[in-house]
Write a protein that holds these residues in place. Structure first.
Motif, PDB file in Angstrom:
ATOM      1  N   UNK A   1       0.835  -1.206   0.000  1.00  0.00           N
ATOM      2  CA  UNK A   1       0.000   0.000   0.000  1.00  0.00           C
ATOM      3  C   UNK A   1       0.867   1.253   0.000  1.00  0.00           C
ATOM      4  N   UNK A   2       0.285   2.367  -0.356  1.00  0.00           N
ATOM      5  CA  UNK A   2       1.044   3.617  -0.407  1.00  0.00           C
ATOM      6  C   UNK A   2       1.447   4.045   0.999  1.00  0.00           C
ATOM      7  N   UNK A   3       2.737   4.301   1.165  1.00  0.00           N
ATOM      8  CA  UNK A   3       3.205   4.856   2.433  1.00  0.00           C
ATOM      9  C   UNK A   3       3.034   6.365   2.455  1.00  0.00           C
ATOM     10  N   UNK A   4       3.095   6.984   1.263  1.00  0.00           N
ATOM     11  CA  UNK A   4       2.825   8.413   1.111  1.00  0.00           C
ATOM     12  C   UNK A   4       1.861   8.598  -0.055  1.00  0.00           C
ATOM     13  N   UNK A   5       0.950   9.543   0.093  1.00  0.00           N
ATOM     14  CA  UNK A   5      -0.066   9.750  -0.941  1.00  0.00           C
ATOM     15  C   UNK A   5      -0.139  11.234  -1.299  1.00  0.00           C
ATOM     16  N   UNK A   6       0.537  11.597  -2.388  1.00  0.00           N
ATOM     17  CA  UNK A   6       0.528  12.959  -2.922  1.00  0.00           C
ATOM     18  C   UNK A   6       0.846  13.998  -1.850  1.00  0.00           C
TER      19      UNK A   6
END
Length: 620
Positions: free
Chosen positions: A359-364
């Motif tokens: 899963x994304x650890x950082x999102x935008x």
């Protein structure tokens, strides 16, 4: 030749000149040995048993030649042995250097998924395991091939039928040796996997941290059992590897040992039937050559098995050499000198995940830290704070978006420039098993003693070092276990001060410290942060109250940003975290010494204080 074989041969290319000398020595030695066998025939036929009695003059010449040949061969063998060992060990040195350098170039992601013991095993056990093959195989193959070829030529000259008799079963042994080699290769690979497991167990359980953990949990017997089981497996595999093919080579040697007797028998039958007129000298010379021929054939079969066994080790070494570094410099990478850098850090719509399926650890995430500012990252565990601290110094590359330093994408900067610009202080600082001075100079080896001591003074650790028996020359112990947590942290701060980076990253630098140690380290950090761009990750909100901007992260996204006063005054995650740590209530700024809050936490300089809290003196 298969690709693996070509890669192994390529290891020897830098030493072509020395290999040519080895080959020349082998050729001369082989020619002299064959000549000696032919001289034996002349000794019998034209000197000892010449018509009319022994020819002493010719005998003296032949005997002198037979004495000179082994002397010359001895000198050649010594020279060949020296050159072979030089070449072999240089190849091993190159292979170790290449593997270690390649491992250093791999990204942090590789090391987070690989045990240190496994890496140590590849460097020590796998590379070391091929050393014998490397140092002896090349010369052995060339030497034995030359001996076999020259001996066969001489044997055919002496007697074609007897030569064919001597070679009739050799193809059978070649086929069998290939089968034995494949079995030993499989056994060798399994043995090396077991050795790697033993190295990993040793590294994990005999480190200071591992021993401490096993003792406090009373798990020594379990660790002893793990090692004992793997050691027993290793012993069994070593026996299996050693015994593979032993019966085959015993059979081979037995047959070749009988070969001269069979030659005598066939020669006797031929002489009795009158079908040949082979002389005694020819027969003696032939059996001499036969003995000389069959031994190299046995050695070539053995080398064939050993080489196939070593291929398992080469495969394991090349597996790591074939790993492609994920973080590499571009051909036109930009160089920024620390003295010319401003230190602005910018994240533009950055998204990141650890692995394609993770899963994304950082999102935008987007943020901008101006030169000289202190920016704080706060949020619950797993929110993405540490991930940002990895992306700024380019320990990982972003999945989407860009990280920029002074407006330049870090992917366009050279790794050397980034390393020079950034300094990191983590929650668990790492110290090498070396002197205090060497640990402090790690980021700047050319620093003078005065500069080292000045950095230590600025980090409030100089006096502690001065009380040590050997001062700055004291060995700190593995991972710095001669020092307390706060002292190790101050040594790490001094190390970064000496490096003098433009951008500073603090990753939970005081969260694991006690009250007094935190106050001292906080004072050292204030000196470290002066006039630098600082990104501080903190769970203790007291340590980042004075930040210019606080970025609040949750589930990989920035959900709030602002100053401490702004965030406390508004509803949101930051206020929830603050109330959880210190409880709700009116606060005021206490800008002198640290204070003890009613919650039991200790705050650093500039920490908000509950009205009912009592100040304490700063023992530092």
């Amino acid at each position: 030749m298969n690709p693996l074989g070509r890669r192994i041969i390529a290891l020897f290319r830098p030493y072509r000149g020395r290999l040519a000398l080895i080959a020349a020595a082998i050729l001369v030695s082989a020619a002299l040995s064959v000549t000696a066998a032919l001289l034996v025939r002349d000794v019998f036929d034209s000197a000892l048993f010449a018509s009319g009695g022994p020819n002493m003059g010719r005998l003296y010449v032949l005997v002198a030649a037979l004495i000179a040949i082994p002397v010359v061969n001895g000198v050649l063998n010594v020279a060949q042995s020296y050159l072979t060992n030089v070449v072999g060990n240089r190849v091993m040195q190159d292979l170790r250097d290449r593997l270690f350098a390649h491992l250093q170039a791999l990204s942090l992601e590789f090391f987070t998924g690989t045990r240190t013991g496994e890496l140590q095993s590849r460097l020590a056990n796998d590379v070391g395991g091929v050393q014998t093959t490397i140092t002896s195989t090349a010369s052995s193959v060339v030497s034995n091939v030359v001996i076999v070829a020259s001996s066969l030529v001489a044997m055919f000259i002496l007697s074609v039928p007897l030569t064919l008799l001597s070679l009739v079963v050799v193809p059978v042994f070649v086929v069998l040796s290939n089968r034995v080699g494949r079995r030993r290769r499989a056994a060798r690979r399994e043995t090396q996997v077991s050795l790697a497991e033993m190295s990993a167990i040793t590294q994990e359980t005999l480190s200071v941290s591992g021993v401490l953990l096993s003792k406090v949990f009373g798990r020594q017997e379990r660790e002893i059992g793990r090692y004992r089981d793997e050691n027993a497996r290793q012993a069994s595999l070593q026996v299996r590897q050693a015994m593979v093919g032993r019966s085959f080579f015993a059979l081979t040697q037995g047959f070749f040992g009988l070969a001269p007797a069979l030659v005598y028998l066939v020669a006797g039958i031929q002489l009795n039937g009158g079908s040949t007129s082979i002389s005694a000298g020819t027969l003696v010379a032939f059996t001499t050559l036969q003995t000389r021929l069959l031994q190299p054939i046995i050695q070539l079969l053995q080398v064939s098995v050993d080489v196939q066994s070593s291929l398992a080790l080469f495969t394991r070494v090349f597996e790591y050499l074939d790993l492609q570094p994920q973080i590499v410099d571009r051909e036109d990478a930009v160089e920024i000198q620390p003295s010319a850098a401003q230190g602005r850090v910018e994240l533009s719509a950055v998204s990141f995940r650890y692995g394609s399926r993770a899963p994304r650890a950082l999102d935008e995430v987007s943020l901008d830290v101006q030169p000289g500012q202190l920016a704080a990252l706060v949020g619950p565990s797993g929110a993405g704070k540490t991930t940002i601290s990895y992306l700024v110094p380019r320990l990982y590359d972003v999945t989407e978006g860009a990280v920029r330093i002074d407006g330049v994408d870090v992917r366009d900067l050279s790794q050397g420039s980034i390393a020079a610009l950034c300094g990191v202080v983590t929650q668990e600082p790492y110290l090498f098993h070396a002197s205090v001075r060497d640990n402090l100079r790690y980021g700047r080896p050319d620093a003078s003693d005065a500069e080292v001591e000045a950095a230590a003074e600025a980090a409030f650790i100089h006096e502690r070092i001065g009380r040590l028996e050997e001062g700055y020359d004291t060995i700190v112990g593995e991972r710095g276990y001669r020092f307390s947590g706060g002292e190790r942290q101050r040594l790490a701060i001094a190390r970064v001060l000496l490096k003098d980076p433009r951008i500073l990253i603090l990753d939970e630098a005081t969260s694991a410290l006690d009250t007094q140690s935190e106050r001292i380290v906080q004072r050292a950090l204030e000196r470290l942060m002066a006039e630098r761009t600082t990104i501080a990750i903190a769970h203790r909100l007291s340590t980042i109250r004075s930040a210019d901007t606080i970025f609040v992260l949750d589930h990989g996204a920035i959900v709030q940003r602002g100053s401490h006063e702004e965030l406390v005054a508004s509803d949101g995650l930051y206020r929830d975290l603050y109330d959880e740590q210190y409880g709700a209530g009116e606060v005021e700024c206490h800008c002198a010494n640290g204070v003890v809050l009613t919650s039991g936490h200790t705050a650093g300089p500039g920490t908000p204080r509950r009205r009912d809290a009592e100040p304490v003196s700063d023992a530092a």
